[in-house]
Write an enzyme that holds these catalytic residues in place. Sequence first.
Site, PDB file in Angstrom:
ATOM      1  N   SER A 257       0.526  -1.247  -0.307  1.00 42.50           N
ATOM      2  CA  SER A 257      -0.252  -0.705  -0.204  1.00 42.50           C
ATOM      3  C   SER A 257       0.493   1.227   0.329  1.00 42.50           C
ATOM      4  O   SER A 257       0.078   2.455  -0.088  1.00 42.50           O
ATOM      5  CB  SER A 257      -0.863   0.213   1.073  1.00 42.50           C
ATOM      6  OG  SER A 257      -2.225  -1.192   1.268  1.00 42.50           O
TER       7      SER A 257
ATOM      8  N   LYS B  68       0.628   3.093  -3.474  1.00 43.51           N
ATOM      9  CA  LYS B  68      -0.138   4.028  -3.360  1.00 43.51           C
ATOM     10  C   LYS B  68      -0.259   5.425  -3.635  1.00 43.51           C
ATOM     11  O   LYS B  68      -0.923   6.082  -4.060  1.00 43.51           O
ATOM     12  CB  LYS B  68      -2.188   3.794  -2.343  1.00 43.51           C
ATOM     13  CG  LYS B  68      -2.568   2.306  -2.246  1.00 43.51           C
ATOM     14  CD  LYS B  68      -3.004   1.882  -1.688  1.00 43.51           C
ATOM     15  CE  LYS B  68      -3.676   0.478  -1.788  1.00 43.51           C
ATOM     16  NZ  LYS B  68      -4.687   0.106   0.034  1.00 43.51           N
TER      17      LYS B  68
ATOM     18  N   TYR C 212      -2.915  -2.906 -11.124  1.00 38.42           N
ATOM     19  CA  TYR C 212      -2.934  -2.465  -9.269  1.00 38.42           C
ATOM     20  C   TYR C 212      -1.402  -3.816  -9.034  1.00 38.42           C
ATOM     21  O   TYR C 212      -0.956  -2.818  -7.661  1.00 38.42           O
ATOM     22  CB  TYR C 212      -4.404  -2.563  -8.422  1.00 38.42           C
ATOM     23  CG  TYR C 212      -4.294  -2.699  -7.355  1.00 38.42           C
ATOM     24  CD1 TYR C 212      -4.291  -1.323  -6.503  1.00 38.42           C
ATOM     25  CD2 TYR C 212      -4.993  -3.981  -6.280  1.00 38.42           C
ATOM     26  CE1 TYR C 212      -4.330  -1.603  -5.129  1.00 38.42           C
ATOM     27  CE2 TYR C 212      -5.155  -3.733  -5.327  1.00 38.42           C
ATOM     28  CZ  TYR C 212      -4.931  -2.238  -4.303  1.00 38.42           C
ATOM     29  OH  TYR C 212      -4.898  -2.260  -3.036  1.00 38.42           O
TER      30      TYR C 212
ATOM     31  N   TYR D 230      -4.124   3.292   7.891  1.00 37.81           N
ATOM     32  CA  TYR D 230      -5.052   2.369   8.026  1.00 37.81           C
ATOM     33  C   TYR D 230      -5.964   3.185   9.244  1.00 37.81           C
ATOM     34  O   TYR D 230      -6.477   4.357   9.187  1.00 37.81           O
ATOM     35  CB  TYR D 230      -4.873   0.939   8.450  1.00 37.81           C
ATOM     36  CG  TYR D 230      -3.851   0.249   7.245  1.00 37.81           C
ATOM     37  CD1 TYR D 230      -4.024   0.891   5.919  1.00 37.81           C
ATOM     38  CD2 TYR D 230      -2.825  -0.752   7.713  1.00 37.81           C
ATOM     39  CE1 TYR D 230      -3.810  -0.104   5.225  1.00 37.81           C
ATOM     40  CE2 TYR D 230      -2.588  -1.091   6.430  1.00 37.81           C
ATOM     41  CZ  TYR D 230      -2.555  -0.592   5.269  1.00 37.81           C
ATOM     42  OH  TYR D 230      -1.424  -1.346   4.717  1.00 37.81           O
TER      43      TYR D 230
ATOM     44  N   VAL E 201       1.101  -3.565   4.397  1.00 40.28           N
ATOM     45  CA  VAL E 201       1.075  -5.326   4.877  1.00 40.28           C
ATOM     46  C   VAL E 201       2.045  -6.102   4.771  1.00 40.28           C
ATOM     47  O   VAL E 201       2.520  -6.947   5.753  1.00 40.28           O
ATOM     48  CB  VAL E 201       0.136  -6.321   4.553  1.00 40.28           C
ATOM     49  CG1 VAL E 201      -0.927  -5.155   4.434  1.00 40.28           C
ATOM     50  CG2 VAL E 201       0.075  -6.559   2.549  1.00 40.28           C
TER      51      VAL E 201
END
Length: 315
Positions: free
Chosen positions: A71, A74, A199, A251, A269
């Site tokens: 992530s 992103k 992705y 998160y 993660v």
Amino acid sequence: MTNKEARLEEVRQFLPQWLEESRKEAASGEVASYIPELSKASHTALGIHLLDIQGDSASAGDCGMSFTLQSISKVFTLILALIDNGEDAVFERVGMEPTGDNFNSMLKLELVRPGIPFNPLINAGAITISSMIKGATPEEKSARILDFFRRLSGGSPLKVNEAVYRSEFETGNLNRSIAYFLVENGVLNGSVEEVLSIYFRHCSIEATCRDLARMALILAGDGTDPLSGENLIPRRYVQIAKTFMITCGMYNASGEFAIKAGLPAKSGVSGGILTFVPGALGIGVVGPALNAKGNSSAGVHLIERLSQRMDWSLF
């Protein structure tokens, strides 16, 4: 010295001791297993690399180990989508608010109209952002992302970890569900499998703590590389990215991290964390054992301790 200066010499003196104390926190975490390939990572690993605007660095622990961005990627695909499409076009399809839900939740896509993802750092938002990268084919889009990441890392030969990519692609049914829901809502255009291939590929780009610190340094410099003087990202887009990192980057622990560390950050993660002290330095951390919120148990502890000891908080 002001409280915003990095003071790397002082950090270098105590960093090995602080890292070993934080490493103990890994015992309370678990390595991610829902992506099977990630479960192979060392439970006790912890590494950190810090790089300041003069090019001086400090590192400790398992900072040489490779891991996938997950992530963390992103943040930079959001920036590339903003460069490609502009602010208005991006935020017609993705919102600007924290969700309060898990990063892979579909809940608010159905409950809250108009059914667009709440922000670009949850899976639904990042999948939408992936569809907005310019390119004639998924391969071209993925190549542009990888080239952009390499430029931000100072020319590091980053590559996609194909084993992790295959593992994500073969087991990513929840992300497929999210993508099809986005199609139904009119948010996502084109082939779901093609968008997901983009992705999953950018999530599977492999890096080290040094690479993360180098990429973070560009954000610390408001889009200008302090080591070369080259402007790589418009300052406005760095402002947007920093805001999302503070409000959504860790998160459902983003508020707690803002209070305890007070720095913009994004976790993944795989156990990676990218953070930075604006105007001063970039920081890359890896610690694969995750806490209940999906962030590195030992990595969070180490960054929070560093920020408090060195008075780096923005607040």
